[in-house]
Design a protein around this motif. Structure first.
Motif, short mmCIF file in Angstrom:
data_model
loop_
_atom_site.label_atom_id
_atom_site.label_comp_id
_atom_site.label_asym_id
_atom_site.label_seq_id
_atom_site.Cartn_x
_atom_site.Cartn_y
_atom_site.Cartn_z
N ASN A 9 38.07 39.93 53.80
CA ASN A 9 39.21 39.50 53.00
C ASN A 9 40.09 38.54 53.80
OD1 ASN A 9 38.35 41.21 51.01
ND2 ASN A 9 39.91 42.77 51.38
N PRO A 10 40.74 37.61 53.13
CA PRO A 10 41.77 36.80 53.81
C PRO A 10 42.92 37.71 54.25
CG PRO A 10 41.15 35.85 51.69
CD PRO A 10 40.56 37.21 51.73
N ASN A 11 43.73 37.23 55.17
CA ASN A 11 44.92 37.96 55.59
C ASN A 11 45.86 38.10 54.39
OD1 ASN A 11 47.41 38.78 56.65
ND2 ASN A 11 47.14 37.62 58.53
N PHE A 12 46.17 39.34 54.02
CA PHE A 12 47.01 39.56 52.84
C PHE A 12 48.39 38.91 52.98
CE2 PHE A 12 45.24 43.33 50.22
CZ PHE A 12 43.99 42.73 50.19
N ASP A 13 48.87 38.71 54.22
CA ASP A 13 50.18 38.08 54.41
C ASP A 13 50.19 36.62 53.96
OD1 ASP A 13 51.25 40.40 55.46
OD2 ASP A 13 50.81 39.86 57.54
N THR A 14 49.00 36.01 53.88
CA THR A 14 48.91 34.62 53.44
C THR A 14 48.71 34.48 51.94
OG1 THR A 14 46.49 34.44 53.69
CG2 THR A 14 47.85 34.06 55.66
N LEU A 15 48.60 35.63 51.25
CA LEU A 15 48.29 35.60 49.83
C LEU A 15 49.52 35.86 48.97
CD1 LEU A 15 44.94 37.66 49.80
CD2 LEU A 15 45.26 35.19 50.09
N GLY A 16 49.54 35.22 47.82
CA GLY A 16 50.57 35.48 46.83
C GLY A 16 49.95 36.07 45.58
N TYR A 17 50.72 36.91 44.91
CA TYR A 17 50.23 37.54 43.68
C TYR A 17 51.27 37.32 42.58
CZ TYR A 17 50.01 41.41 40.33
OH TYR A 17 50.02 42.16 39.17
N ILE A 18 50.82 36.77 41.47
CA ILE A 18 51.71 36.58 40.33
C ILE A 18 51.05 37.10 39.06
CG2 ILE A 18 52.95 34.59 41.26
CD1 ILE A 18 51.13 32.78 39.62
N THR A 19 51.88 37.43 38.10
CA THR A 19 51.38 37.73 36.76
C THR A 19 51.82 36.61 35.83
OG1 THR A 19 53.34 39.08 36.29
CG2 THR A 19 51.37 40.22 37.10
N ALA A 20 50.97 36.30 34.89
CA ALA A 20 51.27 35.25 33.91
C ALA A 20 51.18 35.86 32.52
CB ALA A 20 50.30 34.09 34.05
N VAL A 21 51.94 35.28 31.61
CA VAL A 21 51.94 35.73 30.23
C VAL A 21 51.41 34.61 29.36
CG1 VAL A 21 53.35 36.49 28.29
CG2 VAL A 21 53.86 37.32 30.58
N ALA A 22 50.40 34.91 28.57
CA ALA A 22 49.82 33.91 27.67
C ALA A 22 50.64 33.81 26.39
CB ALA A 22 48.38 34.29 27.34
N ASN A 61 47.77 45.29 28.65
CA ASN A 61 48.77 44.37 28.10
C ASN A 61 48.09 43.23 27.35
OD1 ASN A 61 50.65 41.93 28.18
ND2 ASN A 61 52.01 43.54 28.92
N LEU A 62 48.52 42.96 26.15
CA LEU A 62 47.88 41.97 25.29
C LEU A 62 48.00 40.55 25.83
CD1 LEU A 62 46.44 41.48 22.54
CD2 LEU A 62 48.71 41.17 21.54
N LYS A 63 49.05 40.26 26.63
CA LYS A 63 49.33 38.90 27.04
C LYS A 63 49.14 38.64 28.54
CE LYS A 63 53.10 38.69 23.61
NZ LYS A 63 54.55 38.42 23.46
N GLN A 64 49.06 39.67 29.36
CA GLN A 64 49.22 39.50 30.80
C GLN A 64 47.93 39.19 31.55
OE1 GLN A 64 50.58 42.82 33.56
NE2 GLN A 64 52.51 41.72 33.26
N ILE A 65 48.05 38.30 32.55
CA ILE A 65 46.95 37.91 33.43
C ILE A 65 47.43 38.06 34.88
CG2 ILE A 65 45.47 36.00 34.19
CD1 ILE A 65 45.84 34.82 31.33
N HIS A 66 46.57 38.60 35.75
CA HIS A 66 46.87 38.77 37.17
C HIS A 66 46.19 37.66 37.96
CE1 HIS A 66 48.37 42.87 36.35
NE2 HIS A 66 47.39 42.92 35.46
N ILE A 67 46.92 37.05 38.90
CA ILE A 67 46.38 35.93 39.68
C ILE A 67 46.75 36.09 41.15
CG2 ILE A 67 46.40 33.42 40.00
CD1 ILE A 67 47.23 33.19 37.02
#
Length: 328
Positions: A9-22, A61-67
């Motif tokens: 895995n990449p270093n988690f400290d270098t990663l960002g996590y967002i949720t998006a709504v369609a 969730n009907l609209k949510q996407i994890h990125i």
């Protein structure tokens, strides 16, 4: 025999996590008539538009996407451009990536990218045949489990033979319970048609075919199917299924002979490296782990399956209007 592999895995400290709504109120592509599939379609477009990210639609969730993206590069700017193009909105701030979220996004992205060479069957099976829907008899496949921590993602795979039991005699009657691909969820037959039904969310068979490709990676036959069923689930609107994706029985899982197991494993690892060569801005580094200590995976399994037991597969899909994602 079960094989174990580690992905660095990449270093988690270098990663960002967002949720998006369609935005499910914008004009749907004709291949994605339901709000649920419209969200799935947008998530898969994001995956195939940016090879370095991981993403997954939310299961509830009907609209949510994890990125998940790499904060050190320009992935975030690219994601925002995709949001504008495909009517998505970031929900909240950039968060810390957790092992649970990483695992969910890794599994979904992996299975999306290796289709149709390896097609999803149920919750934790893959079948190695682009034309598996029209192939009779046992077919090569894998049972897999995936678990992630902050340093590694563990892939446990067991080669198996999968037999999809197609109905040879008679049609399904209205009111009958059936299983549908790719999820193998249970549903009820409402109607049977000997030709493509006029009252359908899809105007032509080619639209239904694109729907399956773009939502689940399945390739339906180019030739129109012989019959169709209108299937109702416990919620949502009924959906039209080609007969080759409807069955009374769960597939049968058969142990594979040891002398061919390594051939199947080699094909899977080769295809995975080919289709998912990079991960979050770094090359995919995958190595066999001969000292693997089994741990509980966070993956949810609908059924506990054993060898030679009948198991279940998956459900239908929709298509994509954008040419970058509409190649057969």
């Amino acid at each position: 025999m079960t094989f174990h592999w580690n992905v660095a895995n990449p270093n988690f400290d270098t990663l960002g996590y967002i949720t998006a709504v369609a935005n499910i109120k914008d004009k749907h592509d004709k291949s994605a008539p339901s709000d649920y599939h419209w969200k799935i379609l947008k998530c898969r477009i994001i995956i195939f538009s940016n090879s370095s990210i991981l993403a997954s639609p939310d299961k509830k969730n009907l609209k949510q996407i994890h990125i998940i993206f790499n904060k050190t590069g320009d992935d975030y700017d690219k994601i925002n451009s995709l949001f504008l193009k495909f009517s998505l909105i970031q929900d909240g701030s950039i968060k810390k990536t957790t092992a649970d979220i990483f695992e969910m996004c890794f599994v979904y992205t992996m299975t999306a990218k290796i289709a149709p060479l390896w097609n999803t069957i149920g919750t934790n099976y893959l079948i190695n045949n682009r034309d598996f829907l029209t192939t009779k008899g046992p077919q090569d496949g894998l049972q897999y489990h995936i678990a992630s921590n902050e340093s590694s993602t563990y892939i446990e795979v067991k080669p198996v033979k999968i037999v999809i039991i197609m109905e040879l005699e008679g049609d399904f009657a209205p009111g009958e319970y059936v299983r549908v691909l790719p999820s193998l969820n249970k549903a009820i037959v409402e109607e049977h048609h000997n030709s493509f039904p006029e009252m359908c969310a899809f105007k032509f068979y080619k639209d239904l075919r694109r729907h399956w490709k773009n939502i689940h990676g399945y390739r339906l036959p180019e030739q129109d199917c012989s019959s169709y069923y209108v299937i109702r689930f416990w919620r949502g609107e009924p959906l039209t299924y080609p007969s080759i994706c409807v069955t009374r029985n769960l597939p049968v899982i058969i142990p594979m002979r040891k002398y061919v197991e390594e051939t199947v494993i080699f094909k899977f690892i080769r295809d995975l490296r080919s289709k998912m060569s990079g991960i979050l801005g770094m090359p995919l580094i995958i190595q066999e782990n001969r000292n693997y200590a089994p741990s509980t995976s966070r993956q949810e399994n609908n059924e506990s399956l054993v060898e030679t037991q009948e198991v279940s597969l998956c459900t239908p899909t929709q298509a994509c209007p954008w040419s970058t994602y509409n190649k057969y």
